[in-house]
Design a protein around this motif. Structure first.
Motif, mmCIF file in Angstrom:
data_model
loop_
_atom_site.group_PDB
_atom_site.id
_atom_site.type_symbol
_atom_site.label_atom_id
_atom_site.label_comp_id
_atom_site.label_asym_id
_atom_site.label_seq_id
_atom_site.Cartn_x
_atom_site.Cartn_y
_atom_site.Cartn_z
ATOM 1 N N GLN A 146 0.837 -1.205 0.000
ATOM 2 C CA GLN A 146 0.000 0.000 0.000
ATOM 3 C C GLN A 146 0.865 1.245 0.000
ATOM 4 O O GLN A 146 0.609 2.194 -0.758
ATOM 5 C CB GLN A 146 -0.918 -0.004 1.229
ATOM 6 N N ILE A 147 1.877 1.278 0.844
ATOM 7 C CA ILE A 147 2.744 2.446 0.941
ATOM 8 C C ILE A 147 3.432 2.729 -0.394
ATOM 9 O O ILE A 147 3.539 3.883 -0.828
ATOM 10 C CB ILE A 147 3.800 2.237 2.052
ATOM 11 N N LEU A 148 3.894 1.687 -1.055
ATOM 12 C CA LEU A 148 4.653 1.836 -2.297
ATOM 13 C C LEU A 148 3.751 1.944 -3.530
ATOM 14 O O LEU A 148 4.266 2.060 -4.650
ATOM 15 C CB LEU A 148 5.609 0.650 -2.476
ATOM 16 N N TRP A 149 2.441 1.922 -3.337
ATOM 17 C CA TRP A 149 1.502 1.964 -4.458
ATOM 18 C C TRP A 149 1.849 0.878 -5.492
ATOM 19 O O TRP A 149 1.963 1.148 -6.690
ATOM 20 C CB TRP A 149 1.495 3.332 -5.140
ATOM 21 N N MET A 150 2.013 -0.352 -5.004
ATOM 22 C CA MET A 150 2.389 -1.431 -5.913
ATOM 23 C C MET A 150 1.335 -1.655 -6.996
ATOM 24 O O MET A 150 1.660 -2.071 -8.115
ATOM 25 C CB MET A 150 2.612 -2.729 -5.139
ATOM 26 N N ASP A 151 0.080 -1.330 -6.701
ATOM 27 C CA ASP A 151 -0.976 -1.498 -7.704
ATOM 28 C C ASP A 151 -0.905 -0.393 -8.756
ATOM 29 O O ASP A 151 -0.873 -0.657 -9.960
ATOM 30 C CB ASP A 151 -2.357 -1.551 -7.046
ATOM 31 N N LEU A 152 -0.856 0.869 -8.310
ATOM 32 C CA LEU A 152 -0.828 1.985 -9.251
ATOM 33 C C LEU A 152 0.448 1.996 -10.094
ATOM 34 O O LEU A 152 0.429 2.387 -11.260
ATOM 35 C CB LEU A 152 -0.944 3.318 -8.502
ATOM 36 N N ASN A 153 1.557 1.570 -9.493
ATOM 37 C CA ASN A 153 2.840 1.598 -10.194
ATOM 38 C C ASN A 153 3.162 0.272 -10.891
ATOM 39 O O ASN A 153 4.274 0.094 -11.405
ATOM 40 C CB ASN A 153 3.965 1.949 -9.217
ATOM 41 N N ALA A 154 2.210 -0.638 -10.906
ATOM 42 C CA ALA A 154 2.439 -1.940 -11.549
ATOM 43 C C ALA A 154 2.780 -1.743 -13.022
ATOM 44 O O ALA A 154 2.147 -0.948 -13.725
ATOM 45 C CB ALA A 154 1.201 -2.820 -11.410
ATOM 46 N N GLY A 155 3.786 -2.434 -13.484
ATOM 47 C CA GLY A 155 4.190 -2.339 -14.875
ATOM 48 C C GLY A 155 5.205 -1.258 -15.157
ATOM 49 O O GLY A 155 5.757 -1.188 -16.258
ATOM 50 N N ALA A 156 5.470 -0.389 -14.179
ATOM 51 C CA ALA A 156 6.473 0.658 -14.381
ATOM 52 C C ALA A 156 7.870 0.045 -14.377
ATOM 53 O O ALA A 156 8.118 -0.976 -13.720
ATOM 54 C CB ALA A 156 6.360 1.711 -13.284
ATOM 55 N N ALA A 157 8.766 0.672 -15.090
ATOM 56 C CA ALA A 157 10.127 0.152 -15.239
ATOM 57 C C ALA A 157 10.811 0.014 -13.886
ATOM 58 O O ALA A 157 10.756 0.926 -13.056
ATOM 59 C CB ALA A 157 10.943 1.070 -16.145
ATOM 60 N N ASN A 158 11.429 -1.104 -13.661
ATOM 61 C CA ASN A 158 12.228 -1.400 -12.459
ATOM 62 C C ASN A 158 11.390 -1.524 -11.186
ATOM 63 O O ASN A 158 11.964 -1.641 -10.095
ATOM 64 C CB ASN A 158 13.319 -0.340 -12.226
ATOM 65 N N TYR A 159 10.061 -1.498 -11.291
ATOM 66 C CA TYR A 159 9.262 -1.499 -10.061
ATOM 67 C C TYR A 159 9.076 -2.886 -9.473
ATOM 68 O O TYR A 159 8.788 -3.017 -8.282
ATOM 69 C CB TYR A 159 7.892 -0.824 -10.274
#
Length: 361
Positions: free
Chosen positions: A341-354
């Motif tokens: 939740q803190i890292l916004w793993m859902d919103l940032n999914a697919g971003a480079a190096n995430y």
């Protein structure tokens, strides 16, 4: 990388959880060079600046002393992990200030504070209503790492808890030095252009280099500020200006609760930038406070960004670092779901190096 002796940070837990100091008079100089005297450590504190509510909670280890705060600070607490760790924060008054930080004196006085924290350098309209009502004000200045360390230290002193701040300042110094040692020698051509957007939903605002904390940690972590030719913070710009800068990385703020990388990817102009084309648009994490401005968790911001900008240089084990930090600061055991939740793993999914931040358990 693994934490060396848990960054000697975890060893400070017992010290951070020590009992309160003796109630002796306290005198110090605030960040507007005013002498502030308290007859005893402050036990009822109202905070008008947005970032200070979560900082007070972090330094004190709880919400007991926080009797009033800015409504934006309360939103950050309740939207973020602190609302889960300290659910009682929802009952703390947040009507002590107008949106422009002018004190709402009647509501402020009703909290019966023995210390009111307010901005420095903004003139008498922000301070005189507090002092004229017989309340004690401590003024803080904002925008640089040195200032952040100074007002955090001053706040701990005002609460009679100087022993709580030392491990936090040591942590900041250690992580800064560790990152700086690896990025100082980077050539300009090896530093990606990074654009931090303070606003992107209702208009677009970026910040230049003067007094801009985001520019400082972009440089620290091996980037260069794409908006370096702007003067001041929160300057309104248009998509065409961003296109001319053509940033390699775009960082999105946490002040707009509904913002997501899709804002950039769906824009007919911004979607053509290197950042969008290479999927390097990230919403910044939202922890005990917004990770974009200076806060009690800032070293985690630096590690996060260093890992993203230069995965060939850095390999911080961010999830482990976060668990150590939260246990030390808040005496809280982060779950993998909390970290997601803190890292916004859902919103940032697919971003480079995430994917490097995904749970390995």
């Amino acid at each position: 990388m693994t934490i060396v002796k848990a960054r000697h940070f975890g060893a400070a837990v017992a010290l951070l959880l020590a009992g309160p100091a003796l109630a002796d008079p306290i005198t110090f100089t605030d960040q507007e060079n005013r002498t502030v005297t308290l007859e005893a450590p402050a036990s009822r504190i109202a905070s008008i600046p947005i970032p200070m509510a979560s900082t007070l909670i972090a330094i004190d280890g709880g919400t007991d002393r926080l009797v009033g705060m800015n409504p934006s600070a309360k939103q950050a607490i309740m939207d973020g992990i602190l609302g889960k760790i300290f659910p009682e924060a929802k009952d703390i008054p947040s009507d002590i200030t107008a949106p422009n930080f002018i004190p709402n004196v009647e509501e402020l006085a009703a909290t019966n504070p023995d210390l009111v924290i307010q901005w420095a350098d903004r003139g008498p309209d922000y301070v005189d209503p507090i002092t004229n009502a017989g309340m004690t004000a401590m003024l803080i200045s904002y925008g640089t790492e040195d200032k952040a360390r100074a007002y955090m230290t001053m706040t701990a002193e005002a609460m009679g808890k100087p022993e709580r701040i030392a491990p936090l300042i040591d942590w900041r110094e250690e992580v800064e030095a560790e990152i700086k040692a690896k990025t100082d020698g980077l050539a300009s051509s090896d530093r990606p252009k990074v654009l931090y957007l303070l606003r992107a939903m209702d208009g677009i605002k970026a910040s230049g280099t003067i007094g801009n904390y985001n520019a400082w940690y972009i440089d620290l972590t091996g980037g260069q500020n794409a908006a370096a030719d702007l003067e001041g913070n929160g300057v309104t710009i248009n998509p065409e200006q961003i296109a001319s800068w053509n940033p390699d990385v775009i960082l999105l703020n946490n002040f707009e609760s509904d913002i997501s990388p899709e804002r950039i990817y769906s824009d007919p102009i911004l979607s053509l930038t290197n950042a969008a084309q290479n999927h390097k648009v990230y919403r910044m994490p939202m922890g005990g406070y917004r990770w974009d401005p200076p806060n009690q968790e800032s070293p985690l911001t630096w590690m996060w960004l260093a890992d993203l900008l230069h995965p060939e240089i850095f390999d911080f084990d961010l999830r482990t670092e976060m668990k150590t930090a939260y246990k030390t600061i808040y005496d809280y055991d982060l779950s993998d779901e909390d970290i997601d939740q803190i890292l916004w793993m859902d919103l940032n999914a697919g971003a480079a190096n995430y994917d490097q931040f995904k749970s390995r358990s």
